[in-house]
Write an enzyme that holds these catalytic residues in place. Structure first.
Site, short mmCIF file in Angstrom:
data_model
loop_
_atom_site.label_atom_id
_atom_site.label_comp_id
_atom_site.label_asym_id
_atom_site.label_seq_id
_atom_site.Cartn_x
_atom_site.Cartn_y
_atom_site.Cartn_z
N GLU A 1 10.73 -16.86 -12.88
CA GLU A 1 10.25 -17.78 -11.85
C GLU A 1 10.26 -17.05 -10.51
OE1 GLU A 1 10.86 -22.06 -12.22
OE2 GLU A 1 11.72 -21.99 -10.22
N ASP B 1 19.62 -25.07 -15.15
CA ASP B 1 19.04 -23.73 -14.99
C ASP B 1 18.58 -23.17 -16.34
OD1 ASP B 1 20.35 -23.10 -12.04
OD2 ASP B 1 21.70 -24.19 -13.37
N ASP C 1 15.28 -18.07 -14.92
CA ASP C 1 15.30 -18.82 -13.66
C ASP C 1 16.32 -18.09 -12.78
OD1 ASP C 1 15.04 -20.75 -11.68
OD2 ASP C 1 16.56 -22.04 -12.57
#
Lengths: 171, 171
Positions: A67, A140, A7
């Site tokens: 992502e 996260d 992420d």
């Protein structure tokens, strides 16, 4: 097979390593790489590059799933997150990993069943799928594990210990 | 002192190496790193990382000056350019170079005298300052040299061969 989920972020970059053996999924590692907002941007990106390189050397993932960065309200943050994701992509590809990108909605749909799921729902589904009983914090780290799970959900299943590798239909 | 200027981009990333000895400026190298739009993004970023690393190993710049990426009309292009700039910044900082960023307006003002100068004017001023008689093409290479010149204009001048290094005012 090992998948490293990322992420991306500059102040906090989440990572999660998930292994799949047959149908069994296992969380091998999860956490965040932090860099200080008081350090110059280029050095923060160099630190992130170094840490992601170290993760790849330690866990030797076959695939790295990241992502995708979308444009948010804060343009400066979006650009910095994009720069962080660029560094991660380059490092993963240079290490010979397959690199895949997923939008936040794709990740949420794959893990929680719908693209509108909030962060707590994603975190709970991640823990449920991997049998993790303690909270995954910071969020996260949970998001990064979700990206790895999303990628694994897109891949064909591997044959597990209880199934024959060869399935002969004509002999 | 050697300065590597970078006009970041993914399809064409301009680079220009300018040396300064005393007050004398010299273009040591200029060109572009190209990556194919048909290759996956992560591999393009890894190729750029590799090529920028090779430039730094070859020319050993003290400083790397990079044009800041602003948001353009095309959001996807701006993000890819940002990712490319992130890779260049990380590579330069990891190599121990001082990294500086300049906006397009700062570069044009420093080189051509005003922030509204067009690309041809910048290219002509770059060639004039460095005594280059042939056109600098593609224009990304000229832009990268301009970024290096902009950075050098911001630094205090070095003492040259004809000037004493020590200037004693009290003895």
């Amino acid at each position: 097979m090992f998948v490293l989920g990322i992420d991306p972020g500059l102040t906090r970059c989440g990572y999660g390593v998930v292994s799949r053996t047959g149908r069994r999924l296992r969380a091998e590692a999860a956490g965040v790489v932090r860099t200080s907002p008081e350090t110059d941007l280029a050095y923060r990106l160099a630190e992130l590059q170094e840490e992601v390189g170290a993760l790849i050397r330690e866990y030797r993932p076959d695939h790295v799933a990241i992502e995708r960065v979308l444009f948010q309200v804060n343009v400066r943050t979006a650009m910095q997150t994009g720069q962080a994701s660029g560094v991660v992509m380059a490092e993963a590809a240079a290490a010979g990993c397959v690199v895949a990108l997923y939008s936040p909605n794709e990740v949420k749909s794959a893990v929680a069943g719908w693209g509108g799921a909030d962060k707590d729902q994603v975190e709970q589904m991640v823990r449920s799928q991997l049998g993790i009983t303690t909270p995954l914090r910071p969020v996260d780290a949970a998001d990064a594990v979700a990206v790895a799970l999303c990628h694994l959900a897109m891949l064909p299943p591997e044959s597990g210990p209880g199934r024959s590798v060869r399935e002969a239909v004509v002999r």
